[in-house]
Design a protein around this motif. Sequence first.
Motif, PDB file in Angstrom:
ATOM      1  N   HIS A  24       2.405   5.029  -1.137  1.00 24.00           N
ATOM      2  CA  HIS A  24       3.773   4.701  -0.879  1.00 24.00           C
ATOM      3  C   HIS A  24       4.740   5.584  -0.335  1.00 24.00           C
ATOM      4  N   ARG A  25       4.319   6.724   0.130  1.00 24.82           N
ATOM      5  CA  ARG A  25       5.177   7.566   0.914  1.00 24.82           C
ATOM      6  C   ARG A  25       4.918   7.035   2.304  1.00 24.82           C
ATOM      7  N   GLU A  26       3.731   7.001   2.913  1.00 25.53           N
ATOM      8  CA  GLU A  26       3.464   6.416   3.990  1.00 25.53           C
ATOM      9  C   GLU A  26       4.321   4.885   4.331  1.00 25.53           C
ATOM     10  N   GLN A  27       4.204   4.178   3.469  1.00 25.24           N
ATOM     11  CA  GLN A  27       4.869   2.910   3.587  1.00 25.24           C
ATOM     12  C   GLN A  27       6.282   3.040   3.807  1.00 25.24           C
ATOM     13  N   MET A  28       6.928   4.092   2.968  1.00 30.06           N
ATOM     14  CA  MET A  28       8.294   4.208   2.902  1.00 30.06           C
ATOM     15  C   MET A  28       8.721   4.946   4.356  1.00 30.06           C
ATOM     16  N   GLU A  34      10.856   9.248   8.745  1.00 29.75           N
ATOM     17  CA  GLU A  34      10.644  10.358   8.097  1.00 29.75           C
ATOM     18  C   GLU A  34      12.028  10.737   7.771  1.00 29.75           C
ATOM     19  N   GLN A  35      13.026  10.955   8.468  1.00 29.48           N
ATOM     20  CA  GLN A  35      14.418  11.190   8.077  1.00 29.48           C
ATOM     21  C   GLN A  35      15.058  10.383   7.137  1.00 29.48           C
ATOM     22  N   GLY A  36      14.786   9.175   7.300  1.00 28.25           N
ATOM     23  CA  GLY A  36      15.185   8.101   6.340  1.00 28.25           C
ATOM     24  C   GLY A  36      14.837   8.143   4.998  1.00 28.25           C
ATOM     25  N   PHE A  37      13.323   8.297   5.068  1.00 31.49           N
ATOM     26  CA  PHE A  37      12.736   8.806   3.734  1.00 31.49           C
ATOM     27  C   PHE A  37      13.154   9.744   3.068  1.00 31.49           C
ATOM     28  N   TYR A  41      14.681   9.815  -0.636  1.00 32.27           N
ATOM     29  CA  TYR A  41      13.979  10.340  -1.543  1.00 32.27           C
ATOM     30  C   TYR A  41      15.125  11.692  -2.282  1.00 32.27           C
ATOM     31  N   SER A  42      15.739  12.333  -1.489  1.00 34.03           N
ATOM     32  CA  SER A  42      16.846  13.265  -2.024  1.00 34.03           C
ATOM     33  C   SER A  42      17.907  12.688  -2.973  1.00 34.03           C
ATOM     34  N   VAL A  43      18.354  11.502  -2.488  1.00 37.42           N
ATOM     35  CA  VAL A  43      19.435  10.893  -3.288  1.00 37.42           C
ATOM     36  C   VAL A  43      18.892  10.236  -4.438  1.00 37.42           C
ATOM     37  N   LEU A  44      17.774   9.712  -4.595  1.00 40.00           N
ATOM     38  CA  LEU A  44      17.317   9.320  -5.988  1.00 40.00           C
ATOM     39  C   LEU A  44      16.751  10.487  -6.851  1.00 40.00           C
TER      40      LEU A  44
END
Length: 192
Positions: A24-28, A34-37, A41-44
């Motif tokens: 899942h991480r790699e797909q995201m 990387e920065q968008g992920f 991730y931080s917001v969630l």
Amino acid sequence: MILFLIGLVLFLGFHSLRIFAPAHREQMVSRFGEQGFKIIYSVLSVLTLVLLIFGYAHAPVINVWFPPAGMNHLTITLMLFASICLFASLIPAGHIAVKTKHPLVLSVKIWAFAHLFSNGDLVSILLFVGFLAWGVVMRISLKRRERAGLPVLRPFVAGRYDLYALLLGIVFWAAMIFKLHELLIGVAPLPM
């Protein structure tokens, strides 16, 4: 109580994606970069943490057991080790980080285990058992990743970082005991 349980499941579930959905991480990352992920991730993470805290604060207090006198002293003592491991995970790796392998996961496990000694209400028990179980499952997952040859350990940098982890951990631990815990959580670890 329902809001707390939803927050707990979402927070721990979200932080368990690498265990149960490793691709899942790699797909995201491929989708958002990387920065968008990291931003998503931080917001969630923050949103699920806020939900967890709000649910915890508004859950009814149902006492399951009453901790014997002195249990908070055991909790406080164990929290010194959790604090040192926490800071060992945040700075370059010294001997503490290398020997414990995953100091952040160990810190969470010690934190959760320690707080079970001094909290007897149902919502606290669910919170700390949930985090303790997450820590155990995460450690098992990390061991499996190690055996599969995937990089999970940080390389040793220098022994001086152990001193930094000790000093920062002790300062943080003392600050939590003498004021921060009461300000942030509303409970003084050492009642006067």
